[in-house]
Design an enzyme around this catalytic site. Structure first.
Site, short mmCIF file in Angstrom:
data_model
loop_
_atom_site.label_atom_id
_atom_site.label_comp_id
_atom_site.label_asym_id
_atom_site.label_seq_id
_atom_site.Cartn_x
_atom_site.Cartn_y
_atom_site.Cartn_z
N HIS A 162 -33.72 36.28 -4.46
CA HIS A 162 -34.66 35.67 -3.65
C HIS A 162 -34.25 33.99 -3.86
O HIS A 162 -34.17 33.27 -3.06
CB HIS A 162 -36.01 35.61 -4.38
N HIS A 169 -32.38 40.72 -8.86
CA HIS A 169 -33.44 40.74 -7.61
C HIS A 169 -34.04 39.35 -7.48
O HIS A 169 -33.86 39.00 -6.46
CB HIS A 169 -34.62 41.76 -8.02
N GLU A 170 -34.58 38.74 -8.51
CA GLU A 170 -35.16 37.32 -8.36
C GLU A 170 -34.30 36.49 -8.00
O GLU A 170 -34.37 35.30 -7.20
CB GLU A 170 -35.98 37.20 -9.64
ZN LIG Z 1 -38.97 40.60 -4.63
#
Ligand SMILES: [Zn+2]
Length: 711
Positions: free
Chosen positions: A507, A503-504
């Site tokens: 980003h 997830h990170e």
């Molecule tokens: Zn996030």
């Protein structure tokens, strides 16, 4: 979550000095400090990364002060320009002003979140209101706005390309949204509100950090550990030592510590004790209580919205987002909520039954939920998370994320030991493309420590930009709170922790792949309800068998995670989806309810929260993922009226991944290429436009309902 609050631009309140001589001496001292201040010097490090080995905590405050002053001078130069306002001399000049300040801000807020100390905390307290005031002074600068407005009015005659036009629109909007058109007394009030909000938000976070760190559950009876995995037991033993005990185990309110306890401890009384402590952070009527802060912030935000011509704060926030208005947010959540709640109720009944079977004839409680979920999951799917953990050693998971970026976008990662870090545990990687061209730098900081905020997030230390052929490559960070390796054991992640890495990193890719002209439109500078899309979509790959077999290898034997274990794991993981959706959505409703108040009347935090949860029929065995007093997303960060956006983004990510899956190749190069084009466009177009270019249509909710088993 992505980045912690960063103010975009910012003015200085120069303290008046008693005599001219004093002033001169002070200036000289400041000059000397500036020359020596590593934050303000040119960074002669690989790729111009921050020289963390030379930056000291006490360097930030003077650097901020100097940079703010410089920015003010730059702004004055724009407004004093005798030439007629043009796109270049006003909009681009403003975009490029405050470079030093942005540099200091990016580094400071990243370090303050990930490795804070008393000086950094004090600096933050001191500088936040000043930064807010500085930003306001720019956005409420009438002279500056007149120039911006003049350019804006000629926008159709200027032969601007799409990105220039977008920059112009966003710049214009920034002024209007900040109240530049308000009469002076209302402007003043707005400035004070912003200052107050910034400092309340800081207090909220400080209180929360103290409340999280102060609590300790110390136990000496090994029976209370149940079948807890060795890694968690070792970590608790080390925590006990760290807290000065000779033996025994200590559990804290950090998630890597409290979750294993709630999952495994058979001691109901202790489970309730630690659960209640967690659920009451900021609600203990002591000096770290957050109730009053919440009440004040909500009132101030409503007042701010009124000043700017909106009925409530959510309207103000959403007018700048993909969802556009509160009704749309409630409407889309209401479509999902009943199915989620129903599923959670069914699960609760099953869990309560399991507790009865254990011979406990008391009422099933919120603090029992995790324990019985784990038990049933084991029984029903013969699946215990500790069996998969050896396949998710933290560095293997990291390499899996890197490999995915390689397969989809042709990126390569190389660890660099010569780049300074803010903590010895941090890892740094250089990122190149297929031709070996430098693309970006990424820092990974995996382990929990008292100096780090909870949760996981991404920061940009430097935004990508490309003005007049000067290509600035991005520098990003990923931050987590995983258990550090112990003497005998590497850091093994749970399924959801491994998901968090992807997830990170998603980003991170959004920042690293950015390829636009202007920093303020680059990377993750996109509407809030779009920003979680490129991160959440990565979670789909993380758990797909075709991806798992490439990275999920046993850290001891190197054996690839067996197919039947993947099946079991995926089945077991979809168990408890009702709870996950309900706990999350309850928090999203709570956020929307707080921020759709049309009046500024005083409210009691706990009463309000209770009524809000009653309204949606939340069952008492589940509490919102964040209760108001520890809801850092909305009271300590920038997600007010925006927590819904994770679910909104989930609609986009499920829809996207379904397209890859349906193509028969989850690494489909054609789709990957289109996807890359979309996320490398940053905020140069609206989220809906970008999505439609990528998929050829608007997003559909079906794939999400299917994925969650709600359909
Ligand atoms: Zn996030």
């Amino acid at each position: 979550m992505y980045k912690t609050g960063i103010f975009i631009i910012v003015l200085v309140l120069i303290s008046s000095c008693s005599t001219e001589t004093n002033q001169k001496i002070k200036e000289k001292q400041e000059m000397k400090q500036t020359e020596k201040n590593p934050l303000l010097q040119k960074w002669n490090t690989p790729f111009g990364t921050p020289p963390f080995d030379r930056i000291k905590s006490e360097d930030y405050l003077p650097a901020f002060k100097t940079a703010i002053k410089k920015h003010k001078t730059e702004i004055n130069k724009i407004t004093a320009n005798p030439e007629a306002p043009s796109f270049e001399n006003t909009i681009v000049a403003l975009e490029q002003s405050g470079a030093d300040l942005k540099k200091v801000q990016h580094v400071f807020f990243a370090v303050e979140a990930a490795n804070t100390d008393d000086i950094l905390k004090q600096t933050s307290k001191e500088i936040q209101p000043e930064l807010a005031a500085h930003a306001d002074a720019i956005r409420m600068n009438k002279k500056l706005f007149e120039r911006v407005d003049a350019v804006y009015r000629q926008r159709n005659q200027l032969n601007l390309d799409d990105e220039d036009k977008k920059l112009l629109e966003e710049t214009y909007k920034m002024f209007v949204r900040a109240g530049v058109n308000l009469p002076p007394e209302k402007q003043k009030r707005l400035q004070n509100i912003n200052k107050e909000l910034a400092s309340l938000s800081q207090q909220f976070n400080d209180n929360l950090l103290s409340e999280t760190n102060d609590f300790e559950l110390y136990i000496t009876d090994p029976k209370d550990l149940g079948d807890m995995p060795k890694q968690a037991v070792d970590a608790a033993a080390e925590e006990a030592q760290r807290r000065g005990h000779q033996s025994g185990w200590s559990f804290t309110l950090q998630r890597p510590s409290i979750y294993p306890f709630l999952d495994y401890s058979p001691n109901r009384t202790l489970r309730k004790k630690i659960f209640d402590a967690y659920a009451n952070r900021g609600n203990n009527n002591n000096s770290h209580d957050n109730k009053k802060i919440v009440e004040q912030m909500v009132q101030l935000r409503a007042e701010k919205a009124h000043l700017l011509g909106y009925e409530n704060y959510a309207q103000y926030v959403l007018s700048d987002n993909m969802a556009e208005k509160p009704e749309k947010v409630y409407g889309f959540m209401n479509k999902i909520w009943p199915a989620a709640l129903n599923m959670a109720k069914k699960d609760r009944n099953e869990l309560a039954k399991a507790m009865k079977k254990d011979g406990i004839n008391e009422t099933f409680q919120a603090s029992d939920w995790r324990y019985y979920v784990r038990k049933i999951r084991n029984e029903k799917y013969q699946f215990d998370e500790s069996v998969t953990k050896p396949y998710f050693e933290v560095n293997a998971v990291r390499d899996g994320a890197f490999l995915l970026a390689h397969k989809l976008f042709g990126l390569n990662f190389k660890e660099r030991k010569d780049i300074p870090t803010w903590h010895k545990d941090q890892q740094v990687f250089e990122v190149t493309d297929t031709t070996g061209k430098h693309i970006a730098v990424i820092y990974m900081d995996f382990f929990a420590r008292p100096s780090k905020r909870g949760g996981a997030w991404m920061n940009e230390l430097r935004m990508q930009s490309n003005v007049n052929g000067n290509f600035v490559t991005p520098i990003v960070t990923n931050n987590f709170n995983f258990p550090a390796p112990t003497k005998n054991m590497p850091s093994l992640l749970s399924f959801s922790q491994a998901q968090t890495v992807f997830h990170e990193f998603g980003h991170g890719l959004h920042g690293m792949l950015s390829n636009v002209k202007y920093a303020s439109l680059s990377g993750t500078n996109v509407p809030r309800d779009f920003v979680e899309f490129p991160s959440q979509v990565m979670e789909n790959w993380m758990s797909h068998p075709d991806m798992l077999k490439l990275y999920a290898k046993n850290y001891q034997t190197g054996e690839i995670i067996p197919k039947n274990l993947i099946d079991k794991m995926n089945k077991a993981n979809s168990y408890n989806e009702g709870f996950r959706s309900v706990e999350y959505m309850a928090a999203a409703y709570l956020d929307m309810d707080w921020h759709t108040l049309n009046d500024t009347l005083a409210r009691k935090t706990l009463d309000f929260e209770q009524k809000s949860m009653q309204k949606i029929g939340l069952i008492k065995e589940i509490i919102p993922r964040y209760r108001s007093t520890y809801y850092a997303h909305i009271f300590g960060g920038g997600y007010a009226a925006g927590y819904y956006s994770y679910l909104w983004s989930e609609v986009l990510d499920a829809d996207t991944f379904a397209a890859f899956e349906n193509s028969g190749n989850i690494f489909n190069p054609e789709l990957a290429h289109k996807y890359k084009k979309m996320i490398s466009s940053g905020g140069t177009k609206s989220g809906m436009e970008l999505y439609k270019e990528f998929m050829g249509r608007e997003p559909k909710i079906d794939a999400l309902l299917q994925k969650k088993g709600f359909k």
